[in-house]
Design an enzyme around this catalytic site. Structure first.
Site, PDB file in Angstrom:
ATOM      1  N   MET A   1       0.862  -1.157  -0.095  1.00 14.48           N
ATOM      2  CA  MET A   1       0.073   0.041   0.003  1.00 14.48           C
ATOM      3  C   MET A   1       0.882   1.216   0.006  1.00 14.48           C
ATOM      4  SD  MET A   1      -2.493  -1.880  -0.306  1.00 14.48           S
ATOM      5  CE  MET A   1      -3.851  -0.677  -0.612  1.00 14.48           C
ATOM      6  N   SER A   2       0.601   2.159   0.975  1.00  9.81           N
ATOM      7  CA  SER A   2       1.328   3.636   0.852  1.00  9.81           C
ATOM      8  C   SER A   2       2.580   3.549   1.323  1.00  9.81           C
ATOM      9  CB  SER A   2       0.640   4.486   1.728  1.00  9.81           C
ATOM     10  OG  SER A   2      -0.614   5.005   1.040  1.00  9.81           O
ATOM     11  N   MET A   3       3.259   1.985   1.847  1.00 12.05           N
ATOM     12  CA  MET A   3       4.888   1.940   2.018  1.00 12.05           C
ATOM     13  C   MET A   3       5.325   2.071   0.716  1.00 12.05           C
ATOM     14  SD  MET A   3       5.367  -0.735   4.858  1.00 12.05           S
ATOM     15  CE  MET A   3       4.749  -2.109   4.043  1.00 12.05           C
TER      16      MET A   3
ATOM     17  N   LYS B   1       4.899   4.686  -1.233  1.00 10.14           N
ATOM     18  CA  LYS B   1       5.182   5.880  -1.274  1.00 10.14           C
ATOM     19  C   LYS B   1       6.913   6.140  -0.584  1.00 10.14           C
ATOM     20  CE  LYS B   1       1.010   8.154  -0.771  1.00 10.14           C
ATOM     21  NZ  LYS B   1      -0.094   6.822  -0.799  1.00 10.14           N
TER      22      LYS B   1
END
Lengths: 443, 443
Positions: free
Chosen positions: B162-164, B166
């Site tokens: 997921m947003s890891m 980023k």
């Protein structure tokens, strides 16, 4: 040739694309050098210019010359399942020494042969371009003696195996038969009761494995109700069109196949057999074909890359054509076939498995492939019944794992030939393989 | 909490799905044990029964409890690009001896802590279920001291980061800044001229990296014209709806972002910044973020699995949320962060890269995250500014790489918490991490 052309379209449409430009390759295609995807500049730039963009589903991504890029990038268009190599260290292939390797490469490149029905001789190296080769690996006495990459492929890349996928499915099936897990004399309906009234119901597992089923599978492009279009619509992972009421996925399609001819009479190359086999394999093992290929082959043969397999909208792997893999890993698969189930000093399956495949099917039931005049097809492998006892996995656009037991040779080729049907590629391929085999035997 | 909820929806809709049932998790979700995908039986059987089938795009595959299966299977729904580990042997992580490991596991499982705003103490082991943990790995002094898998995950599986994602994008960006390849004082329009009149044009690279841009990105579900829906339509790899005339792909969307507030004033967690950063990274390097993550990280850190990243309809990787990876490989990434760019005795990037991230952003610009009261966000990493100097990659539904330099500890957790926003998961997570850190420091 219509059946071969439609094989390509089947693959294509199974990937959920339209095939309107499928036939454009027929007219004076670009050369291998000119159609090299690095020369074409496909998908280069951030973003690529609009005319260099290859997208799914809009841009006929599997039409030549785009397919020369797409064969290395299927997962970027389609949902896929992994065929895991596991977590351990790969077992590197053995190589000739660098000096031996370079010398052998020079000698192989200079080999000459005469193409089938050809007048003028051609060198091996010329054949690589004539065949739009993306990767070629030759193993002799279990050592790599030749290896080259072109176009979209590199040693750490993966390439579409196309219908060589069938041979992986068939190998798994044959292993299960040898182990007594799959009874090849059973009827399909005994294994898959919900096959219902499908023409497959009364075929034996063996007839499915050997593609001697009597099943209707028309490939007439001009008929919008031809089976190939129905299969493609069923298999596409894209959302079904508004009002669609047909089968959803490979397996629902198989449940409504109509009969055509009699089971056992004749070999008919129809991809639906491979998916029928894949379904039966999953039913008797409780495993997807990806999981089984991982467990029985990729995790145990020292593979250096995971492979992957495209799936339909319900996550069912395309057992008839969905695998992409590394060149060397298919070399490992070829070694397993050459050495009757052994690799890296370990036996992965009984020798009978390969013996049965090498023995071939009934050549009397085999016809329609002019470049394989004495051939047969069994367990989803092509058997040439030639002097060398060669047999092969083959896929459209020039894919092959070619095993020559007499020469102790495995040859793997990935290619992106403009036309799908191997009948066009065999003339500059099969005699070339024979020439390499004879050269290696003479060393 | 609306901004956090919509993060989940953004991820979801970026994957080309509808989110009608996204909110159903709010009402008394099933427990971790009861929602275990093996208990639910998702996708079991060949074929699975209709009510156990998870498909894209029809079945809201990313809604709880289905998401507990889907987080391990994103590639089966979506086109992806590989983040290659290369072909060499992995470098196994160091472990405690089996006896030490077992003893440590017992002691960690029995640790107690009090959840944020909680009354009753909870054990570490209870927290694993409270958090719907799918995989957890703890490294202390560069050795694995704790490792467990649940639900859909196994040691050879991959899980949505997921947003890891980023933080991987941000790390690559920070490496390029340290190398002088990316100027973080430059304006976006100097790097991407075709950003045109987008609100991003006049932001600095640093503001994009730190998410302090003044860009409009509304996440109001009841408004069918909210930006999140436009972004999702742009990003979906599925065919665009009939008559669609909006942006196609992440990057076209970024070209038409409207301003909101002033650049540099305040941290606003908006995923479009990450994709803007990804675009600039690709422009200055001539490489996709997948290729760069492979070249700079996965190929060089001894990774044991390839990772992969979802792509939009034009093949652009989702730099804001698309990575799936193995648990141990994110452990390796955590070690790189803990040890300032070194792993397995090799330096992969300058120590400044990590020093800059650890130093954090401006806490005065950071607000709205009650469980991170003193925090900041820089280079797409969360910095806690706590006694231990901890910093983290974080993704919805409970993903984290938590680095505690004081305790010499890296903790990686994959999870599939019913609700997306980490604000709900932090109360049973952050104090647990602190308890483990203190335990490890006391040994």
């Amino acid at each position: 040739m219509s059946s071969s052309i439609s094989k390509a379209a089947l693959i294509a449409v199974s990937f959920g694309m339209s095939v309107t430009s499928m036939a454009t390759a027929q007219n004076a295609p670009l050369s291998a050098q000119d159609s090299d995807p690095r020369v074409m500049g496909w998908m280069e730039g951030f973003p690529p210019p609009p005319d260099k963009l290859i997208t799914q589903p809009d841009s006929n991504f599997f039409s030549f010359p785009k397919l020369r890029w797409s064969v290395c990038h299927l997962r970027e268009f389609l949902p896929t399942e992994e065929v895991s190599r596991g977590l351990g260290a790969p077992v590197p292939l053995d190589y000739l020494t660098p000096a031996e390797f370079a010398e052998t490469a020079r000698e192989i490149d200079a080999l000459t042969f005469t193409p089938i029905d050809g007048d003028a001789p051609m060198t091996w190296e010329q054949s690589l371009y004539a065949n739009y080769t993306d990767g070629i690996l030759i193993l002799h006495k279990d050592r790599v003696v030749y290896e080259r990459y072109f176009g979209c492929l590199a040693e750490d890349g993966k390439h579409a195996a196309m219908s060589m996928t069938k041979s992986v499915t068939g190998l798994l099936g044959e292993i299960l038969v040898a182990e007594g897990v799959l009874d090849d004399t059973a009827l399909v309906r005994d294994i898959i009761p919900e096959i219902g009234d499908s023409a497959f119901a009364t075929a034996t597992v063996r007839e499915v494995m050997d593609m001697t089923t009597g099943v209707q599978y028309s490939e007439n492009y001009s008929d919008p109700n031809a089976d190939i279009w129905l299969y493609s619509r069923a298999a596409s992972p894209l959302p079904k069109p508004e009002g669609y009421e047909g089968p959803d996925g490979y397996w629902e399609y198989l449940q409504q196949v109509k009969p055509e001819g009699n089971h056992g009479d004749q070999f008919h190359y129809k991809t639906i057999n491979s998916d029928m086999l894949g379904w039966m394999i999953s039913r008797v093992t409780g495993k997807s074909v990806t999981e089984l290929a991982s467990e029985r082959l990729w995790r145990r043969m020292g593979a250096e890359q995971d492979a992957y397999q495209t799936v339909d909208g319900k996550g069912v792997p395309f057992a008839g054509g969905g695998i992409s893999a590394g060149l060397r890993d298919l070399g490992r698969l070829g070694l397993l076939m050459l050495n009757a189930g052994e690799i890296n000093g370990e036996r992965l399956f009984p020798a009978d498995v390969v013996d049965n495949i090498r023995a071939g099917g009934d050549p009397a039931k085999f016809a329609g492939f002019p470049t394989i005049p004495n051939g047969s097809y069994t367990s989803q492998w092509w058997v040439f019944h030639n002097d060398h006892g060669a047999f092969a996995a083959r896929g459209v656009h020039g894919q092959t794992i070619y095993v020559d037991p007499t020469a102790d040779m495995v040859l793997v080729r990935f290619a992106s030939f403009p036309q799908a049907q191997n009948g066009f590629i065999d003339p500059t391929s099969l005699p070339a393989y024979q020439a390499v085999a004879e050269y290696l035997m003479s060393r």
